[in-house]
Design an enzyme around this catalytic site. Sequence first.
Site, PDB file in Angstrom:
ATOM      1  N   ARG A  37      -5.226   6.390 -18.043  1.00 25.20           N
ATOM      2  CA  ARG A  37      -5.252   5.271 -18.981  1.00 25.20           C
ATOM      3  C   ARG A  37      -5.587   5.724 -20.402  1.00 25.20           C
ATOM      4  NH1 ARG A  37      -7.982   0.761 -15.012  1.00 25.20           N
ATOM      5  NH2 ARG A  37      -5.997  -0.133 -14.353  1.00 25.20           N
ATOM      6  N   LYS A 198      -1.316  -9.140   1.842  1.00 32.12           N
ATOM      7  CA  LYS A 198      -1.288 -10.561   2.171  1.00 32.12           C
ATOM      8  C   LYS A 198      -0.201 -11.364   1.475  1.00 32.12           C
ATOM      9  CE  LYS A 198      -6.242 -10.818   3.021  1.00 32.12           C
ATOM     10  NZ  LYS A 198      -7.500 -11.336   2.498  1.00 32.12           N
ATOM     11  N   GLY A 351      -1.608  -2.345  -8.435  1.00 30.62           N
ATOM     12  CA  GLY A 351      -2.582  -1.267  -8.418  1.00 30.62           C
ATOM     13  C   GLY A 351      -2.396  -0.280  -7.290  1.00 30.62           C
ATOM     14  N   GLY A 374      -3.348  -6.152 -11.802  1.00 32.48           N
ATOM     15  CA  GLY A 374      -3.341  -7.619 -11.831  1.00 32.48           C
ATOM     16  C   GLY A 374      -2.401  -8.168 -12.885  1.00 32.48           C
TER      17      GLY A 374
HETATM   18  P1  ADP Z   1      -0.865  -3.863  -4.801  1.00 36.20           P
HETATM   19  O1  ADP Z   1      -2.256  -3.477  -5.264  1.00 36.20           O
HETATM   20  O2  ADP Z   1       0.128  -2.779  -5.064  1.00 36.20           O
HETATM   21  O3  ADP Z   1      -0.441  -5.184  -5.331  1.00 36.20           O
HETATM   22  P2  ADP Z   1      -1.873  -4.934  -2.312  1.00 36.20           P
HETATM   23  O4  ADP Z   1      -3.240  -4.915  -2.882  1.00 36.20           O
HETATM   24  O5  ADP Z   1      -1.223  -6.232  -2.097  1.00 36.20           O
HETATM   25  O6  ADP Z   1      -0.906  -3.989  -3.190  1.00 36.20           O
HETATM   26  O7  ADP Z   1      -1.870  -4.232  -0.886  1.00 36.20           O
HETATM   27  C1  ADP Z   1      -2.300  -2.929  -0.654  1.00 36.20           C
HETATM   28  C2  ADP Z   1      -3.020  -2.799   0.647  1.00 36.20           C
HETATM   29  O8  ADP Z   1      -2.280  -3.346   1.711  1.00 36.20           O
HETATM   30  C3  ADP Z   1      -3.253  -1.359   0.995  1.00 36.20           C
HETATM   31  O9  ADP Z   1      -4.633  -1.102   0.994  1.00 36.20           O
HETATM   32  C4  ADP Z   1      -2.668  -1.200   2.402  1.00 36.20           C
HETATM   33  O10 ADP Z   1      -3.466  -0.444   3.268  1.00 36.20           O
HETATM   34  C5  ADP Z   1      -2.610  -2.627   2.878  1.00 36.20           C
HETATM   35  N1  ADP Z   1      -1.604  -2.800   3.934  1.00 36.20           N
HETATM   36  C6  ADP Z   1      -0.277  -2.587   3.837  1.00 36.20           C
HETATM   37  N2  ADP Z   1       0.319  -2.804   5.009  1.00 36.20           N
HETATM   38  C7  ADP Z   1      -0.634  -3.177   5.876  1.00 36.20           C
HETATM   39  C8  ADP Z   1      -0.638  -3.550   7.259  1.00 36.20           C
HETATM   40  N3  ADP Z   1       0.483  -3.576   7.956  1.00 36.20           N
HETATM   41  N4  ADP Z   1      -1.818  -3.887   7.803  1.00 36.20           N
HETATM   42  C9  ADP Z   1      -2.959  -3.864   7.076  1.00 36.20           C
HETATM   43  N5  ADP Z   1      -3.010  -3.517   5.787  1.00 36.20           N
HETATM   44  C10 ADP Z   1      -1.871  -3.176   5.192  1.00 36.20           C
HETATM   45 MG    MG Z   2      -4.189  -4.149  -4.594  1.00 35.80          MG
END
Ligand code: ADP
Ligand code: MG
Length: 394
Positions: A37, A198, A351, A374
Site C-alpha cells: 500500500r 457467504k 481482500g 471493502g
Molecule cells: P473477499 O475478501 O475476496 O471478498 P470473502 O471474504 O468473501 O472474499 O471470502 C473469503 C473466505 O471464504 C476465505 O477465507 C475462504 O477460506 C472462505 N471460503 C471459500 N470457500 C469456502 C468453503 N467452501 N467453505 C468455507 N469457507 C470457504
Molecule cells: Mg474477505
Amino acid sequence: MDKKTVRDVEVAGKKVMVRCDFNVPIDDRGNITDDTRIVASLPTIEFLLERGAKVILMSHLGRPKGKVDDKFSLRPVARRLAELLDTEVLMADDVVGEDARQKASILKQGQVMLLENVRFHKEETENDPGFAKKLAEMADVFVNDAFGAAHRAHASTAGITAFLPAVAGFLIEKELKALGQALQDPARPFTAILGGAKVSGKIGVISNLLDRVDNLLIGGGMSYTFFKAKGLNVGNSLLEEDYIETAAAALEAAKRKGVNLVLPSDVVVASSFDNDADHYTVDAEGIPDDYMGLDIGEKTIGVYRDIILKSATVVWNGPMGAFEMPTFARGTREIADAMSRCGGTPIVGGGDSAAAVSQMGYEDKMTHVSTGGGASLEFLEGKELPGIASLLNK
Ligand code: ADP
Ligand code: MG
C-alpha cells in the site's frame, strides 16, 4: 473518469494534503511485513513533489479506537516511505495538534511530512466537521488517494472536502478506471466469478452484476446456499438458511435477464475443516451428509476455465474454496491461472481474493488487482463511495 485529479489543479508552492491508505501490517517489533500500500501511493506523492508542492500525508492505521496508542503510530510508515522516496519524511507527533501545525506551517516546497494516525481522534470516524476543518486548515488542496478507505464517510476522506478543493490521486484514478470501465462499458463477453464465504456478504454484488454480465460463475462457500435453493443436499457445508430464498431469487433473476449463471457441477468434500481431513470429489448432487464442500471440483474447473478463456472482461471476487489450506486451494489457483491467460481484461477485487492472487504469484498477470477490499466490493455493488463522490467533478 468524471472526477478531477492531481493533474487538474495547480499545486506548485501549495500545501497539498494527501489522504493515503497506509494501513499496512506491522509486526510486534515495528517492522512492516507488506508495504504494497505504501508503494501504491508513490506515484501521486512523487508527482506532487516534482510539481513543487509541499506534501502533507495522512492515513489511518488499524483501529486505535479514538485514542493515542503507540502501537498504531505511523512512524514505521514514515521510515519506509523515506527509504522508498529517497528523501526525508518529517513525522508529526500528533494529528491536528501543536506539532503537526507547526511542522506544516514551515514546510518547504519539495518536502514531505506525515501526520500521526487520524484515528487517534474519535472525531475521524464520526466525520466531525470541526476535526475535518482543523485538518483542512493546514493545507490549500486536498487529494484523496486512499481507495481502500473511500467507502467510509470519515473526516479525512469525506468531511475535509467541505473545506478544501478536493481531487483524486493516481491510485483512485486507476481503481476507478479499471472497475468503472468493467461496470459501465465492458468488452464482451463479460464474465463475473463470485465466491468467498457467504451469500449474505455478496448479495449486493450479485444483484448489481446480474444486470451487466453475460456469465456469472459461482464458487466457494456461497455455492451451498444456492445448492440448497435447488433442493440439493449440502451435508455440513457452509449454509445460510436465511439466504436460501435470496439465492433462489438470484437464480430466477438470472434466467429472466438471460445471464448464464453457472453453479459448480462437482465439489471437493472433506470430513472436517482441516487440511488433512479425509477428502474426495463428488458431483453436486452427491454431497454426503457428514461431509462439507471446501473447493470446486475438476469438472467445474474445466467448465469455468473454458468460459473465462473466451471472455473479454473478467471480474473476480471471492475465492473458490478454503484456499488458506493447500489441499483446498486448487480451484482458486486454477481460476487465477485461467484469468491470467484470458487475453482480455482480468480484474480482481476483494481482500481475500487479492491476497490469494498475490500469494499464488498471479498478481502481475492481471490487468488490475484492487487495493481496496471493502471499497472494491461496494463499488461492484454499484454504491456511491463517499470518499469519491465528494471530489470535484471535471
Ligand atoms: P473477499 O475478501 O475476496 O471478498 P470473502 O471474504 O468473501 O472474499 O471470502 C473469503 C473466505 O471464504 C476465505 O477465507 C475462504 O477460506 C472462505 N471460503 C471459500 N470457500 C469456502 C468453503 N467452501 N467453505 C468455507 N469457507 C470457504
Ligand atoms: Mg474477505
